[in-house]
Scaffold this active site. Sequence first.
Site, PDB file in Angstrom:
ATOM      1  CE  LYS A 177      -1.910  -1.320   3.794  1.00  0.00           C
ATOM      2  NZ  LYS A 177      -2.763  -1.557   4.986  1.00  0.00           N
ATOM      3  CB  THR A 209      -6.051   8.554   7.148  1.00  0.00           C
ATOM      4  OG1 THR A 209      -5.462   9.102   8.346  1.00  0.00           O
ATOM      5  CG2 THR A 209      -5.940   9.585   6.026  1.00  0.00           C
ATOM      6  N   GLY A 211      -8.399   3.860  10.170  1.00  0.00           N
ATOM      7  CA  GLY A 211      -9.069   2.626   9.785  1.00  0.00           C
ATOM      8  C   GLY A 211      -8.978   2.273   8.321  1.00  0.00           C
ATOM      9  CB  THR A 212      -7.152   3.705   5.400  1.00  0.00           C
ATOM     10  OG1 THR A 212      -5.914   3.831   6.124  1.00  0.00           O
ATOM     11  CG2 THR A 212      -7.821   5.070   5.332  1.00  0.00           C
ATOM     12  N   GLY A 213      -6.471   0.879   6.625  1.00  0.00           N
ATOM     13  CA  GLY A 213      -5.893  -0.450   6.423  1.00  0.00           C
ATOM     14  C   GLY A 213      -6.849  -1.563   6.828  1.00  0.00           C
ATOM     15  CB  CYS A 214      -9.131  -1.940   9.731  1.00  0.00           C
ATOM     16  SG  CYS A 214      -7.940  -1.660  11.054  1.00  0.00           S
TER      17      CYS A 214
END
Length: 266
Positions: A177, A209, A211-214
């Site tokens: 990412k 931003t 919680g974007t990865g979750c």
Amino acid sequence: MTATPPIALTIAGSDSGGGAGIQADLKTFQAFGCFGTSAITAITVQNTLGVSGVHSIPVDTVQAQIRAVADDLPPAACKTGMLATSELVRAVAESIRVNRLPNFVLDPVMVASSGDRLLDEDAQRTIVEHLLPLAALVTPNLDEAALLVGFPVDDPEAMRRAAVRLVELGAKAALLKGGHLRSEELVDLLWDGREWREWRRPRLDTRSTHGTGCTLSAGIAAGLAHGRPLDRAVEDALDFVQRAMQSAPGLGAGHGPLNHLVPGPA
């Protein structure tokens, strides 16, 4: 009649602020038309400003949660998020093997958006040794990738080398990412050991931003639960995160949550 939704399982920590972790994963599963189940690994005390406390759930309780779901509500895909300790990483890896959980998406959560560390340093090697070989996909950001592969990852060329290395270490595929790239254009790279896929998009000027990865890893797991090819699952999830950021509600004084109410993929 209403079609029976596929089941997805998230094994992750609880975010009291509601923007990341279990809360983000379940919201995303719902948006993608999946029935969401969970095994909570830790309770965090956090909001958009940061993490002020972490309480790990006993390992046997985490394993019991996973077993209870697998026995009665077998998931078509699963994902992991915050695992905190080496002992928990080993236990979750064992549970994934013993319960034969398919389509495992590994989100190697190590540092929160606020900069707070969410993983013991000695757990990094445990992730590489025990979880990575089970993963259908691993989804690190640049900082997490550097910790996993042992060299700096700060440009697209290094991202490619890191993706190749992660697959060599056992993952079936790696999605690097590019949110932390120092550029106006973001690059996300997918390597499945045979082919590259690349997505480029402009950087959004936003503080929302958290919680974007979750959300991204949960969206990918949901796509896999529906039986979609990996590249389609990744593309759908990237699109969902972009739209959720663009329409974020602007809550909180720090890194705010996304808008998980945007429509999921058709």
